[in-house]
Design an enzyme around this catalytic site. Structure first.
Site, short mmCIF file in Angstrom:
data_model
loop_
_atom_site.label_atom_id
_atom_site.label_comp_id
_atom_site.label_asym_id
_atom_site.label_seq_id
_atom_site.Cartn_x
_atom_site.Cartn_y
_atom_site.Cartn_z
CB ALA A 136 -0.93 0.01 1.22
CB CYS A 140 6.20 3.02 0.75
SG CYS A 140 6.06 1.56 -0.29
CG ASP A 168 -7.12 10.52 6.25
OD1 ASP A 168 -8.08 10.67 5.46
OD2 ASP A 168 -5.97 10.26 5.87
#
Length: 462
Positions: free
Chosen positions: A158, A164, A276
């Site tokens: 992902a 990363c 988020d």
């Protein structure tokens, strides 16, 4: 091939001799198999880093997919006379569903910023008033630094806002490794500090195993969720009522725990707003349960003993502001920029709005909630109305001005123990933040749903 929108651009940028502009510019490196050899010619590659002393520029090509920019090609660029005055990676106008950037600092191409009227697809910074916290409020545990010398990186699974994520092998177990470049040390510290808060151990939160350095990069070691993100899971799996129920219940329980505060054995667990929530920031574990992850935008909140109101603070925010998340999932008041950021309550209400969209995203994929034999197709909130990459202006018009919410199918008129799923969603994404449920109330309602699906008469009439 030169059919990709960046192919000709990159073909003109092969590494040719030129006076050194900067010693060994370091850029994030990523290339598909068909482009690996060409991309490597622009400089020496070591893991996910490309070094080239002949250039001052890093480049990135990103594919727009489900409202996010996914890296497609990253590395150095060395065309003679190429100008890259910006130190950070700002997106060009989209071309054939791609955006590109040029930038002039180490690893600057790792994260691209797409701006819509000063609002970012990644974490946006909004100034806020700092509050003073009691010393005990956010006690950090002892450092969890571990030796990563013998770690084995296996494959990238992902890409986050700042890092990363790799699957790796560590101390005899498969783990997830969230790798931050040296330039994003503050983002690493901010997320690590959230994981290190006392009482952050819960089945609905990704398990933190430790942190350390790997060369010049910073690494968070987490439990590996074998089924990937919720976004990926829903795109590749068909869920029946039983599996959907487990997903929605554990998702809500994880957020309710994050939003809770309590004292346990003399240690205070503060309220935390995620800020988020999206299907890319929820993991699906091997047992089919959800776990929240990616706390890079999170805010630790505290209770004011005088006013009994939640106050927000940010200890180590790189640019000194509250960070909000993915555009698709932003509440109307955050999209409008008219929230009271001196109180943390609005952040919790924003989380519940995002939770409502996630619950819809899950329930619309449930095969048992359909009256036909068509396999449900996973879509993001508002994708049907605005496409996979809506602009801020589009969302403001649809979500805030027209007050549209994701479509609830007629066959969802399902009543379970006195309330409907439709009512639950509407109470989560209400336009008035004060009218929304709390995360705990949402979790309690979902916990009361029966294990066996009960359909009302209206379902069959529809």
């Amino acid at each position: 091939t030169l059919k990709q929108p960046w192919a000709l651009y990159y073909w003109l940028s092969t590494c040719i001799p030129a006076p050194p502009v900067a010693p060994e510019r370091k850029c994030a490196f990523l290339a598909s198999p068909r482009n690996t050899e060409t991309a490597r010619s622009a400089g020496n590659v070591s893991g996910g880093v490309q070094h080239c002393a002949r250039t001052n520029c890093c480049m990135g090509f990103f594919q727009l997919e489900h409202g996010q920019a996914r890296p497609d090609l990253l590395g150095n660029i060395t065309a003679v006379g190429t100008s890259c005055p910006e130190s950070s990676c700002h997106a060009s106008k989209p071309t054939q569903n791609y955006v590109r950037c040029l930038c002039s600092s180490d690893y600057c191409n790792l994260n691209i910023t797409r701006t819509y009227a000063l609002l970012y697809y990644s974490c946006l910074n909004i100034p806020h008033k700092e509050s003073v916290r009691p010393p005990h409020t956010c006690d950090i545990q002892k450092e969890a630094d571990i030796d990563l010398a013998n770690i084995e990186l296996q494959k990238v699974v992902a890409y986050g806002h700042f890092a990363c994520v790799w699957q790796g092998f560590f101390q005899g177990s498969l783990v997830a490794l969230k790798v931050f470049p040296a330039t994003l040390r503050q983002a690493f510290i901010k997320e690590k500090d959230v994981y290190l808060l006392h009482s952050m151990t819960h089945s609905g939160i990704a398990q933190f195993l430790g942190a350390g350095r790997m060369g010049k990069e910073f690494v968070l070691v987490l439990e590996l969720a074998t089924q990937g993100s919720l976004n990926k899971f829903l795109s590749t799996n068909v869920c029946n009522w039983a599996s959907t129920l487990k997903l929605v219940q554990t998702l809500a329980q994880g957020l309710a725990y994050l939003h809770s505060d309590f004292n346990k054995n003399g240690v205070y667990k503060p309220v935390i707003a995620h800020c988020d929530l999206s299907s890319s920031n929820v993991l699906v574990k091997a047992d089919g349960s959800c776990a929240l992850c990616d706390f890079g935008c999170s805010m630790v909140l505290q209770c004011s003993r005088t006013h009994r109101a939640l106050q927000g603070h940010s200890d180590r925010t790189e640019q000194g502001g509250i960070q909000m998340g993915t555009l698709h999932y932003m509440s109307p008041e955050i999209l409008e920029g008219c929230v009271n950021l001196s109180s943390g309550r609005c952040l919790l209400q924003g989380d519940v709005y995002s939770l409502g969209l996630l619950l819809w995203e899950l329930l619309v994929c449930c095969s048992d909630l359909r009256t036909d034999s068509i396999v449900p197709v996973h879509v993001l909130p508002y994708e049907a109305e605005l496409g996979p990459s809506p602009s801020l202006e589009d969302l403001l018009s649809l979500v805030s001005e027209q007050r549209v919410r994701p479509t609830i199918p007629l066959y969802w008129d399902t009543h379970c123990q006195g309330f409907s799923v439709q009512e639950l969603l509407e109470d989560c994404w209400d336009h008035d933040p004060d009218a929304r449920l709390t995360a705990q109330c949402t979790a309690d309602r979902l916990a009361s749903l029966p294990a066996e699906l009960v359909l009302g008469k209206a379902t069959f009439d529809a």
